[in-house]
Design a protein around this motif. Structure first.
Motif, PDB file in Angstrom:
ATOM      1  N   GLU A   1       0.820  -1.210   0.000  1.00 41.13           N
ATOM      2  CA  GLU A   1       0.000   0.000   0.000  1.00 41.13           C
ATOM      3  C   GLU A   1       0.857   1.265   0.000  1.00 41.13           C
ATOM      4  OE1 GLU A   1      -2.849  -0.230   3.133  1.00 41.13           O
ATOM      5  OE2 GLU A   1      -3.885  -1.923   2.215  1.00 41.13           O
ATOM      6  N   LYS A   2       2.098   1.152   0.487  1.00 40.22           N
ATOM      7  CA  LYS A   2       3.028   2.286   0.471  1.00 40.22           C
ATOM      8  C   LYS A   2       3.846   2.325  -0.821  1.00 40.22           C
ATOM      9  CE  LYS A   2       3.445   2.564   5.457  1.00 40.22           C
ATOM     10  NZ  LYS A   2       4.359   2.571   6.608  1.00 40.22           N
ATOM     11  N   GLU A   3       3.432   1.523  -1.802  1.00 35.01           N
ATOM     12  CA  GLU A   3       4.041   1.449  -3.132  1.00 35.01           C
ATOM     13  C   GLU A   3       5.476   0.924  -3.137  1.00 35.01           C
ATOM     14  OE1 GLU A   3       3.399   5.033  -5.355  1.00 35.01           O
ATOM     15  OE2 GLU A   3       1.262   5.039  -4.904  1.00 35.01           O
ATOM     16  N   ASN A   4       5.808   0.096  -2.156  1.00 38.01           N
ATOM     17  CA  ASN A   4       7.105  -0.573  -2.135  1.00 38.01           C
ATOM     18  C   ASN A   4       6.969  -1.933  -2.800  1.00 38.01           C
ATOM     19  OD1 ASN A   4       8.426   1.458  -0.609  1.00 38.01           O
ATOM     20  ND2 ASN A   4       7.503   0.641   1.245  1.00 38.01           N
ATOM     21  N   ARG A   5       7.979  -2.329  -3.566  1.00 33.62           N
ATOM     22  CA  ARG A   5       7.974  -3.649  -4.192  1.00 33.62           C
ATOM     23  C   ARG A   5       8.554  -4.668  -3.222  1.00 33.62           C
ATOM     24  NH1 ARG A   5       9.688  -0.462  -8.762  1.00 33.62           N
ATOM     25  NH2 ARG A   5       8.050  -0.485 -10.326  1.00 33.62           N
ATOM     26  N   GLU A   6       7.937  -5.859  -3.203  1.00 33.64           N
ATOM     27  CA  GLU A   6       8.432  -6.951  -2.367  1.00 33.64           C
ATOM     28  C   GLU A   6       8.445  -8.233  -3.181  1.00 33.64           C
ATOM     29  OE1 GLU A   6       6.158  -7.415   1.190  1.00 33.64           O
ATOM     30  OE2 GLU A   6       6.624  -5.416   1.915  1.00 33.64           O
ATOM     31  N   ASN A   7       9.545  -8.963  -3.106  1.00 32.50           N
ATOM     32  CA  ASN A   7       9.590 -10.285  -3.722  1.00 32.50           C
ATOM     33  C   ASN A   7       8.806 -11.226  -2.817  1.00 32.50           C
ATOM     34  OD1 ASN A   7      11.309  -9.457  -5.812  1.00 32.50           O
ATOM     35  ND2 ASN A   7      13.084  -9.683  -4.496  1.00 32.50           N
ATOM     36  N   ILE A   8       7.772 -11.839  -3.364  1.00 32.17           N
ATOM     37  CA  ILE A   8       6.945 -12.709  -2.529  1.00 32.17           C
ATOM     38  C   ILE A   8       7.036 -14.170  -2.920  1.00 32.17           C
ATOM     39  CG2 ILE A   8       5.338 -10.914  -1.811  1.00 32.17           C
ATOM     40  CD1 ILE A   8       3.428 -11.819  -3.962  1.00 32.17           C
ATOM     41  N   GLY A   9       7.738 -14.469  -3.996  1.00 33.74           N
ATOM     42  CA  GLY A   9       7.903 -15.861  -4.355  1.00 33.74           C
ATOM     43  C   GLY A   9       8.825 -16.065  -5.537  1.00 33.74           C
ATOM     44  N   LEU A  10       9.512 -17.205  -5.516  1.00 35.46           N
ATOM     45  CA  LEU A  10      10.413 -17.593  -6.584  1.00 35.46           C
ATOM     46  C   LEU A  10      10.395 -19.109  -6.668  1.00 35.46           C
ATOM     47  CD1 LEU A  10      12.808 -16.884  -8.566  1.00 35.46           C
ATOM     48  CD2 LEU A  10      14.284 -17.350  -6.611  1.00 35.46           C
ATOM     49  N   ASP A  11      10.308 -19.624  -7.886  1.00 32.87           N
ATOM     50  CA  ASP A  11      10.278 -21.073  -8.068  1.00 32.87           C
ATOM     51  C   ASP A  11      10.925 -21.427  -9.397  1.00 32.87           C
ATOM     52  OD1 ASP A  11       9.358 -23.800  -7.426  1.00 32.87           O
ATOM     53  OD2 ASP A  11       8.053 -23.522  -9.167  1.00 32.87           O
ATOM     54  N   LEU A  12      11.716 -22.488  -9.405  1.00 33.37           N
ATOM     55  CA  LEU A  12      12.291 -23.007 -10.646  1.00 33.37           C
ATOM     56  C   LEU A  12      11.581 -24.295 -11.000  1.00 33.37           C
ATOM     57  CD1 LEU A  12      16.099 -22.453  -9.989  1.00 33.37           C
ATOM     58  CD2 LEU A  12      14.566 -21.066 -11.388  1.00 33.37           C
ATOM     59  N   SER A  13      11.214 -24.433 -12.266  1.00 37.21           N
ATOM     60  CA  SER A  13      10.504 -25.620 -12.745  1.00 37.21           C
ATOM     61  C   SER A  13      11.166 -26.128 -14.014  1.00 37.21           C
ATOM     62  CB  SER A  13       9.046 -25.287 -13.071  1.00 37.21           C
ATOM     63  OG  SER A  13       8.388 -24.758 -11.964  1.00 37.21           O
ATOM     64  N   VAL A  14      10.795 -27.322 -14.383  1.00 31.43           N
ATOM     65  CA  VAL A  14      11.311 -27.907 -15.615  1.00 31.43           C
ATOM     66  C   VAL A  14      10.847 -27.086 -16.811  1.00 31.43           C
ATOM     67  CG1 VAL A  14      11.296 -29.955 -17.095  1.00 31.43           C
ATOM     68  CG2 VAL A  14      11.437 -30.198 -14.611  1.00 31.43           C
ATOM     69  N   ARG A  15       9.574 -26.640 -16.780  1.00 30.83           N
ATOM     70  CA  ARG A  15       9.060 -25.791 -17.856  1.00 30.83           C
ATOM     71  C   ARG A  15       7.919 -24.929 -17.314  1.00 30.83           C
ATOM     72  NH1 ARG A  15       7.203 -30.921 -18.949  1.00 30.83           N
ATOM     73  NH2 ARG A  15       4.949 -31.127 -19.072  1.00 30.83           N
ATOM     74  N   GLY A  16       7.589 -23.893 -18.044  1.00 30.64           N
ATOM     75  CA  GLY A  16       6.518 -22.980 -17.642  1.00 30.64           C
ATOM     76  C   GLY A  16       5.169 -23.433 -18.172  1.00 30.64           C
ATOM     77  N   SER A  17       4.606 -24.439 -17.567  1.00 33.84           N
ATOM     78  CA  SER A  17       3.333 -24.996 -18.007  1.00 33.84           C
ATOM     79  C   SER A  17       2.197 -24.525 -17.096  1.00 33.84           C
ATOM     80  CB  SER A  17       3.394 -26.522 -17.967  1.00 33.84           C
ATOM     81  OG  SER A  17       3.565 -26.965 -16.630  1.00 33.84           O
ATOM     82  N   GLU A  18       0.979 -24.820 -17.498  1.00 28.58           N
ATOM     83  CA  GLU A  18      -0.174 -24.512 -16.639  1.00 28.58           C
ATOM     84  C   GLU A  18      -0.006 -25.177 -15.276  1.00 28.58           C
ATOM     85  OE1 GLU A  18      -4.885 -25.635 -16.232  1.00 28.58           O
ATOM     86  OE2 GLU A  18      -3.930 -25.834 -18.177  1.00 28.58           O
ATOM     87  N   TYR A  19       0.453 -26.414 -15.273  1.00 27.19           N
ATOM     88  CA  TYR A  19       0.649 -27.169 -14.033  1.00 27.19           C
ATOM     89  C   TYR A  19       1.666 -26.473 -13.122  1.00 27.19           C
ATOM     90  CZ  TYR A  19       1.958 -30.983 -10.913  1.00 27.19           C
ATOM     91  OH  TYR A  19       2.224 -31.741  -9.803  1.00 27.19           O
ATOM     92  N   SER A  20       2.808 -26.065 -13.689  1.00 26.56           N
ATOM     93  CA  SER A  20       3.840 -25.444 -12.849  1.00 26.56           C
ATOM     94  C   SER A  20       3.382 -24.090 -12.316  1.00 26.56           C
ATOM     95  CB  SER A  20       5.161 -25.310 -13.609  1.00 26.56           C
ATOM     96  OG  SER A  20       5.052 -24.423 -14.701  1.00 26.56           O
ATOM     97  N   TRP A  21       2.656 -23.311 -13.149  1.00 21.41           N
ATOM     98  CA  TRP A  21       2.134 -22.028 -12.670  1.00 21.41           C
ATOM     99  C   TRP A  21       1.084 -22.242 -11.583  1.00 21.41           C
ATOM    100  CZ3 TRP A  21       4.333 -17.585 -12.865  1.00 21.41           C
ATOM    101  CH2 TRP A  21       5.175 -17.245 -13.918  1.00 21.41           C
ATOM    102  N   SER A  22       0.201 -23.203 -11.784  1.00 23.72           N
ATOM    103  CA  SER A  22      -0.826 -23.487 -10.765  1.00 23.72           C
ATOM    104  C   SER A  22      -0.188 -23.874  -9.440  1.00 23.72           C
ATOM    105  CB  SER A  22      -1.767 -24.591 -11.241  1.00 23.72           C
ATOM    106  OG  SER A  22      -2.553 -24.146 -12.315  1.00 23.72           O
ATOM    107  N   ASN A  23       0.839 -24.712  -9.490  1.00 24.50           N
ATOM    108  CA  ASN A  23       1.551 -25.110  -8.265  1.00 24.50           C
ATOM    109  C   ASN A  23       2.192 -23.907  -7.592  1.00 24.50           C
ATOM    110  OD1 ASN A  23       0.935 -27.820  -8.318  1.00 24.50           O
ATOM    111  ND2 ASN A  23       2.802 -28.391  -9.388  1.00 24.50           N
ATOM    112  N   PHE A  24       2.793 -23.018  -8.381  1.00 27.25           N
ATOM    113  CA  PHE A  24       3.417 -21.818  -7.831  1.00 27.25           C
ATOM    114  C   PHE A  24       2.377 -20.931  -7.151  1.00 27.25           C
ATOM    115  CE2 PHE A  24       5.171 -17.424  -8.700  1.00 27.25           C
ATOM    116  CZ  PHE A  24       6.136 -17.472  -7.712  1.00 27.25           C
TER     117      PHE A  24
END
Length: 73
Positions: A15-38
């Motif tokens: 709300e104070k317009e600061n950016r925060e990293n809230i998640g990072l994940d490495l997957s075999v590929r960028g599929s619907e399944y991997s995005w859903s899991n993330f």
């Protein structure tokens, strides 16, 4: 040796317009399944109150967003 991987990154803006990293994940590929899991991983860590998502038009990503985050622009 070089190995190809997909990197899923979530950055939030407070709300104070600061950016925060809230998640990072490495997957075999960028599929619907991997995005859903993330996204489920982020929700399990307490992610809530989303008002907007900014993303690129990857078919699997778009479908995962629509199924995981209902009523988010």
């Amino acid at each position: 040796m070089v190995v190809s991987k997909a990197c899923h990154i979530a950055i939030g803006i407070t709300e104070k317009e600061n950016r925060e990293n809230i998640g990072l994940d490495l997957s075999v590929r960028g599929s619907e399944y991997s995005w859903s899991n993330f996204f489920e991983y982020l929700k399990a860590r307490g992610l809530s109150g989303l008002r907007m998502l900014i993303y690129y038009a990857h078919k699997g990503l778009v479908k995962a967003i629509k199924e995981t985050f209902v009523n988010v622009i």
